[in-house]
Every structure is written in structure tokens, then in C-alpha cells.
Design an enzyme around this catalytic site. Structure first.
Site, PDB file in Angstrom:
ATOM      1  N   HIS A  72       1.790   2.326  -3.475  1.00 14.65           N
ATOM      2  CA  HIS A  72       0.826   3.240  -4.099  1.00 14.65           C
ATOM      3  C   HIS A  72       1.045   4.659  -3.586  1.00 14.65           C
ATOM      4  O   HIS A  72       1.002   5.635  -4.354  1.00 14.65           O
ATOM      5  CB  HIS A  72      -0.605   2.801  -3.769  1.00 14.65           C
ATOM      6  CG  HIS A  72      -1.055   1.563  -4.461  1.00 14.65           C
ATOM      7  ND1 HIS A  72      -0.914   1.384  -5.810  1.00 14.65           N
ATOM      8  CD2 HIS A  72      -1.659   0.432  -3.987  1.00 14.65           C
ATOM      9  CE1 HIS A  72      -1.404   0.203  -6.154  1.00 14.65           C
ATOM     10  NE2 HIS A  72      -1.863  -0.392  -5.066  1.00 14.65           N
ATOM     11  N   GLU A  91       0.823  -1.210   0.000  1.00 13.94           N
ATOM     12  CA  GLU A  91       0.000   0.000   0.000  1.00 13.94           C
ATOM     13  C   GLU A  91       0.858   1.263   0.000  1.00 13.94           C
ATOM     14  O   GLU A  91       0.504   2.272  -0.619  1.00 13.94           O
ATOM     15  CB  GLU A  91      -0.955  -0.002   1.196  1.00 13.94           C
ATOM     16  CG  GLU A  91      -1.954  -1.144   1.206  1.00 13.94           C
ATOM     17  CD  GLU A  91      -2.791  -1.239  -0.058  1.00 13.94           C
ATOM     18  OE1 GLU A  91      -3.032  -0.194  -0.705  1.00 13.94           O
ATOM     19  OE2 GLU A  91      -3.213  -2.352  -0.419  1.00 13.94           O
TER      20      GLU A  91
END
Length: 785
Positions: free
Chosen positions: A569, A566
Site C-alpha cells: 500500500h 502493508e
């Protein structure tokens, strides 16, 4: 997981994986951008604080600041000046819509060359004015615990989404953009970014069937509404025709009794087992009786006929929308803005990847067959592993490997949440010269007291983003990890500040143009940018503060991989600081957006990276890397099987979004297509009774782009080996590799063709023009972990 984010002129909200401030409190904290490097002592203090705000609840309570405003003003959510209360969403949306109407008028009235030169910038502002509301509203309605905020944000989302669809079908906007693109005198003044913005938005206009005559445009709208309704229904109704089966105690004798006690029912003649869910999965992995495994496998993979009819109607509606838009298939339409560009190129990639995976899958299946023969005392007649055998023997294989290691898995003791966040900051400092700095929370700024705020500080540019971390589990919170872009990078022009000063003479223009959220001003050039505002959501179990020794939140190795993914990103959103929000961060080609996040999974398993932070939370002893190596060896055992499974799903996605739904001889039969692909690409035969396509919910979200995850995984493995030397000799933490990745990929967002990025990054000219051969080449690299 990359969550949907708005972009003007898209027939549906796409992706994003979403960084804010506060009104007076943040206007001073976010304007000046110090160019000087922070002192070593300051960095050490920030580094220690970063660990403590996640690992010590008492430290966090002292650090975070007052939860209630007291005599201080209440700051809005994310420091948005409208969102001090739920009703502020309505004001926020209305004022944004008024701003959009002014921008539309300015675009349509543009006549001179000078005015038409501004069209890409004005369209980007129009998109930003919508996205800044839609992205926040979408996040708040799914995350905020207050029902008033949920209701107001949902109302705002629906109102603005409808308004966006009106703009998508406004012919005058499309005509003005086409005229500007066709005028060499206008085009000569545009930067590469402005030209890219113009081209992207024109393609989005065309996807909205804007050129169709009135009757066909209405048909397009009707089919689009039907797609939305059927897609929601398909996902909602994903359950098997046979939801339970009855097995005897003898058949279940090898299954953990606690599992059976938890979610099964007993009758006089046996035990009733659900056919899907964790109990079914555990039973399949531990039940020796092959006939019972077969029964459970098949029962859990038969979709109701009504579900298959919904799928057929859904796929046919998509195909009709594509035909109305001038495409032969929905996949052809949806792939236009990807690196693949065409279904043929996707097929080339998947065929090459399947060929590369063949040796691995053969080896894995041979190993499982040996286990099967040993267990059944059958050296001759057992010639293959069946579909219902695979999970069972993979579980037996993993159990044997763990037994041989004779080492309990205590890795989580080396991964407190605070040390992992420290590790991410240290890694980003080594690679990109950016670090994560905790900041006290202003009253009203976050949606839950557990949310931490981190400012992202670049060693030369100063503050470049704000990151909200909502990482702890709580009741009614989604368990799915996700990254949300709440606001994208964008250059705020002087003309916008002047306009704001005229419209709101009593307010600070910077507060007006960015709604009070984070901005930065370059002290040299005086350029002002709105800063990326991101929310990172996970579901890690918090510590028990009632224990005598309060331990921090400890993560499993899988949790560490998830957090690194994550943050991949996030670093894309943070460093992809483009002048236009349409191109910012993760707003790149859909099949390129997962590259930074998948690449981060390689860093999570690298010994040099782990040595930056992985230490026992009590003793401070470093993590023995042998523990990680053993875990990785177990995970890699089933890599070929998992890759084959994903290839089959990607091929199914392609077939269902081809012309087959409307042109299949004898009428469309999704089950026949399902078995045809399994027969050609699967290593085990799928039982003919099954119709598991009825549970493939990702069809709704991806629509012909499901291959993207495999595609980016293949690229990430190549980047890891070539740019970061596969982690050898400390290659994972060398600034040279980080700067190369940032310069060739991250900084561009969607402003540069992905193949150009890859050709420059990997120094491989075969990739520069993309196309079928480049896709095949990526497939030949294979998927490596």
C-alpha cells in the site's frame, strides 16, 4: 489493511490506506530535490542505519535526537505547524474551513471561460483542504496516547465531516461543474487528469442525492443517518445467542489443558467453553469427539434475533438510499466507480472463480475424508466431511506435515525487524530505484518515542515521500496492521503561493500552503509538490532490553508477509504522485486498491528476494529456503477451502446489497439467503440451525465490494507470473518488471482506468474495455499463492 481516507463529495469517508516534516527544521530538508544519485558509500551507510534504528534500541536512542525541545522550537505532529499542542486542531480546522469557503466562492463566481477552466483544480484544492484535516484527525483520534489530542482530533473530525456533508449537498457547486463539463471550449483546456477529477467529483455529487426535491433529500439524509447508526450497532453487537456450552472432561481430553485453564470455567458436571474466540477455535481444531464439535460449531454460529433484525433494517435502509439516488440496488450504486461496474459483472467473476476452484476444493475435501475414515476406522459409511469436521482435519493434516518435515520452525531468527526493513528498501531499490532512509525525529513530530521516520528517496527525483513507522506493540494499541495516508501528493500552483504570501505576509508561503509539512521543489521546472505523508502501523512485540543478550524484534513468517503487504500500500501511495490529490496513490477504484499489497506477498515468499536480507540475527547465516518452502506447502493445503469461503461471503455481500431486501417474495429473510448461497456454492452442508450472517461485520464496510480482495488476488497472481516471471531466474528483482509495474499501474493512482492499466501491464487487449467478459476472464485465472 487500507484505512479510510477522505475525499470531498463522498457520501461517506472511504479508504486510504496516509508523510510529514517540521517547521524550520524541515523547510530546508524538504524543499530542494537533488537529482544526482547518492554515492555507494552513502547508500551503504543509510542501509546499515536502517537496520540499526529498528534492531538496536541504544542506537535508536542516540539517533532519534532529543525527545524534548530544550531551547529549540517544538515542532507539530508530522511537522504540521498547527499541531504543536492539542488545541491546535481547532485552529487547524477553522482555518481550513475558511479556506474552503474562499474556494467555494471562487468556484460559484466563475463566469469566464478562463475562470471555469480552473474548476477541477479548485475542487481538488477544496477536497485537499478538507482531507488534510480529516485524515490526520482520524488517525490521531485512534492512535495518539494523549487524551487531550484524542478529544481535540475527534472534535475536529466531527466538525469538518459535518462541514463536508454541507458541501456535498451544495447545488451551486454541482451546477458549475456540470456546466464546465458540458462546455467544449472549457474541456479542450483540461488535461486527462483534470477531466478525470471533474468526472469523479460529479458522480460523487450525484450519489449525495443533490438533485432530489427537498422532501426526498431529507429522506436521503435520514436514511443515511440510520445506516450509520445501524451499521455501528450491528458491528458492536456481534456475539452469538449461545455464548458458552458445557462439555465433559472426556470430550475435551485431546485439548491442550493450558488452553482450557486459560479461558474456561469448571462445574461439577463439566467444563464450560466459550463458543467464539481463540479457545473455541483451538478446541474445534483439536477435539476428536465429532458430536461435541458439532455442538460447538452450531452454537457459535447462531445470531440473536435482535441482531438479525438490525441487519435487515440496515440492508433495507441502504436499499432505500439507492432507490432515492436512482439505482435499483445499493450494489449497483456502490459499484459505479469500480472496475466491475455492475453486479452482473461481479457475478461473472465469482462464478468463474468458483468453477476454477472446484478441482482444488474436491482434492482437499477428498484428502480430509481419507483422514476422517482412518481416524474413525470407518471405510464405508463416512461419505462426506461435515462443516464441523473441516477445521479439525485440516489441523490434523498440518500436524502430520510438520511431523514429516522434522524441522523445528526457527525462521523468526532470520527475520529481525531491521533486516526485513532493509530487505524492503533493497527490493524497492532494485525494482523502482527508491530507498528508505532513516531521519532523526524533531521534538513533537511523533506521537510515541518508538515511532521511526523514513524519508523515501528516488534515485533521480530525490525525496518523494515521508513514512512514519509505528511498528512496535504497546498497551491499548490496536493489534490490526494498517496503512494510513495522512497527506496525498498534489501539485501546488504558483497562484497558491502568491495567495499565501498575501494572506500571511509574515510567513514562508510554502509553510502556509502545506501547513509546514513536507514539500519538494523541482530544481529544473521549479514545480512544487506536497509530498505523500504515510503512517504504517503494526503490532510487533519489541525485544526485552533486560535480557543479558538483547535480541532484536524477531518476526514470524506471517509477520513478514503482513509487513510486505502493508508496504505494498505504501509504495502505491509513494509512487502514485499525481498532480491532483483526489487521484493520488491508493485513491483508485476500490476493487483495484489491494493489487500492489497482495502482489507484495508474492515477493515475501520468493527465494531471490529473501536472499537480499534474510540472515540469522546472530550468526549472519542465510535462511535455508527449505524452511519457507515447507511453510508455504502447509499454508497451500487449505487454499481451496479458504477461497470457497471467501467466494461465499462475496456472494452473500452481493445478495444482501441487491434488490432482495425490498423485493424478496414473502419478505426479506437474510437466513434463507445465507443458506441458499451455501447450498449452491459450498462443498459442505451448513447446518440449518445456523445464522452466521449476523457476524459478517464486513458487510458494513464493503457494501457490495467484498469480492475485491479475491479479484485483486487473482490479478496479482497473473501479474506475478507474467511481469515478474513467477520469480524464475531472479525475475522478482529485475528492474524491467518493476518499471513496467510502476509505469502501467503505480504512477497513475486513480488517474487512469484500471482496465487500461491491466491491458498495458499484461499486454492483453481482451482486458482494455473491461466489462462482464473481462471480469469472467480474471475469475478463470483463479487465486494462486
Amino acid at each position: 489493511m487500507l484505512k479510510p481516507s477522505c475525499r470531498l463529495l463522498q457520501a461517506s469517508i472511504l479508504r486510504s490506506p496516509r508523510v510529514p516534516t517540521s517547521v524550520f527544521y524541515t523547510s530546508f530538508r524538504h524543499l530542494a530535490v537533488p537529482a544526482a544519485r547518492a554515492s555507494t558509500a552513502s547508500q551503504k551507510h543509510d542501509d546499515d542505519t536502517l537496520r540499526n534504528v529498528f534492531d538496536s534500541s541504544s542506537f535508536w536512542r542516540d539517533f532519534r535526537g532529543p525527545r524534548h525541545a530544550g531551547t529549540s522550537p517544538v515542532h507539530g505532529l508530522f511537522a504540521n505547524r498547527y499541531l504543536t499542542h492539542a488545541e491546535g486542531f481547532i485552529t487547524f480546522s477553522k482555518e481550513s474551513a475558511e479556506k474552503c469557503q474562499r474556494l467555494v466562492a471562487k468556484i460559484i463566481q466563475a463566469s469566464s471561460v478562463q475562470e471555469r477552466c480552473l474548476i477541477p483544480r479548485l475542487l481538488d484544492r477544496l477536497s485537499d483542504s478538507l482531507c488534510r484535516v480529516l485524515d490526520i484527525a482520524d488517525f490521531v483520534r485512534a492512535t495518539h496516547p494523549d487524551p487531550d489530542f484524542q478529544q481535540a482530533s475527534n472534535q475536529t473530525y466531527e466538525m469538518l465531516f459535518e462541514f463536508m456533508n454541507v458541501l456535498n449537498t451544495t447545488p451551486d457547486l454541482k451546477i458549475k461543474l456540470e456546466d464546465a463539463l458540458a462546455d467544449p471550449q472549457v474541456g479542450a483546456t483540461w488535461s486527462n487528469e483534470e477531466r478525470t477529477v471533474a468526472q469523479i467529483l460529479l458522480r460523487e455529487f450525484l450519489k449525495s442525492a443533490i438533485d432530489l426535491p427537498k422532501e426526498k433529500r431529507q429522506a436521503f439524509v435520514d436514511f443515511s443517518n440510520e445506516i450509520s447508526r445501524l451499521g455501528t450497532k450491528f458491528v458492536k453487537d456481534m456475539r452469538p445467542e449461545i455464548q458458552t456450552i458445557k462439555l465433559s472432561s472426556w470430550q475435551l481430553k485431546d485439548v491442550d489443558p493450558l488452553v482450557l485453564e486459560y479461558a474456561s470455567a469448571r462445574s461439577f458436571t463439566g467444563i464450560i467453553i466459550p463458543t467464539t474466540g481463540p479457545v473455541a477455535a483451538t478446541t474445534s481444531r483439536s477435539m476428536k469427539d465429532a458430536n461435541a464439535r458439532r455442538e460447538l460449531y452450531i452454537a457459535g454460529r447462531i445470531a440473536p434475533k435482535t441482531q438479525l433484525q438490525t441487519l435487515q433494517d440496515f440492508l433495507q435502509a441502504r436499499a432505500k438510499v439507492a432507490n432515492l439516488s436512482g439505482y435499483s440496488s445499493y450494489a449497483e450504486m456502490n459499484l459505479a466507480d469500480t472496475l466491475a461496474k455492475s453486479p452482473i459483472a461481479v457475478q461473472s467473476f465469482l462464478d468463474a472463480l468458483s468453477s476454477d476452484n472446484r478441482g482444488q476444493i474436491r482434492q482437499e475435501m477428498d484428502e480430509l475424508l481419507v483422514l476422517k475414515k482412518l481416524e474413525t476406522n470407518d471405510a464405508g459409511t463416512s461419505t462426506q466431511v461435515e462443516a464441523w469436521d473441516r477445521d479439525y482435519y485440516q489441523a490434523q493434516q498440518a500436524m502430520k506435515q510438520r511431523s514429516r518435515s522434522r524441522r523445528p520452525d526457527f525462521m523468526c531468527a532470520y527475520f529481525s525487524l531491521g533486516t526485513v526493513m532493509q530487505g524492503l528498501s533493497r527490493l524497492f531499490t532494485q525494482l523502482y530505484g527508491v530507498r528508505l532512509v532513516p531521519v532523526p525525529i524533531a521534538p513533537g513530530e511523533v506521537w510515541n518515542p518508538d515511532v521511526r521516520r523514513l524519508d523515501v528517496i528516488d534515485e533521480t527525483a530525490g525525496r518523494i515521500a515521508v513514512l512514519y513507522c509505528d511498528l512496535f506493540a504497546r498497551p491499548d494499541k490496536s493489534p490490526n496492521p494498517a496503512h494510513f495516508t495522512l497527506r496525498c501528493s498534489r501539485h501546488i500552483h504558483t497562484s497558491e503561493l502568491e495567495e499565501a504570501a498575501t494572506l500571511h505576509p509574515d510567513l514562508d508561503p510554502l509553510q502556509v500552503v502545506n501547513d509546514g509539512m513536507a514539500v519538494s521543489r523541482n530544481p529544473t521546472t521549479k514545480e512544487v509538490y506536497q509530498l505523500p505523508t504515510i503512517a504504517l502501523v503494526c503490532d510487533f512485540q519489541a525485544n526485552n532490553s533486560h535480557q543479558s543478550v538483547v535480541e532484536p524484534t524477531l518476526l514470524s513468517f506471517r509477520d513478514v508477509q503482513t509487513l510486505f503487504h502493508e508496504m505494498g500500500h505504501a509504495i502505491h501511495s509513494i509512487t502514485g504522485r499525481t498532480a491532483h490529490q483526489v487521484l493520488s496513490g491508493t485513491r483508485c477504484a476500490p476493487d483495484f486498491a489491494e493489487l500492489p499489497s497482495i502482489l507484495m506477498e508474492h515477493f515475501a515468499a520468493d527465494p531471490t528476494v529473501l536472499s537480499l536480507f534474510a540472515r540469522h540475527w546472530q550468526t549472519d547465516a542465510p535462511l535455508p529456503y527449505e524452511m519457507v518452502a515447507e511453510r508455504l506447502a502447509i499454508d497451500r493445503k487449505g487454499q481451496g477451502v479458504e477461497t470457497e469461503h471467501q467466494i461465499i461471503l462475496a456472494l452473500l455481500d452481493q445478495a444482501y446489497h441487491s434488490d432482495l431486501p425490498l423485493c424478496m417474495p414473502g419478505g426479506f429473510d437474510s437466513t434463507a439467503v445465507f443458506h441458499s448461497i451455501h447450498d449452491k456454492y459450498g462443498s459442505v452442508r451448513e447446518p440449518r440451525e445456523t445464522s452466521a450472517q449476523g457476524f459478517f461485520g464486513h458487510l458494513v464496510e464493503y457494501g457490495g465490494t467484498y469480492y475485491s480482495y479475491l479479484f485483486d488476488r487473482a490479478i496479482a497472481g497473473r501479474v506475478w507470473d507474467i511481469v515478474f516471471d513467477g520469480g524464475r531466474d531472479g525475475g522478482a528483482v529485475k528492474r524491467e518488471g518493476g518499471e513496467r509495474f510502476r509505469h502501467e499501474v503505480l504512477k497513475w493512482g486513480g488517474g487512469r482506468d484500471g482496465w487500461e492499466c491491466l491491458a498495458g501491464l499484461l499486454r492483453d487487449e481482451r482486458l482494455r474495455k473491461g466489462g462482464e467478459e473481462a471480469m469472467r476472464l480474471v475469475g478463470e485465472w483463479g487465486v494462486k499463492t
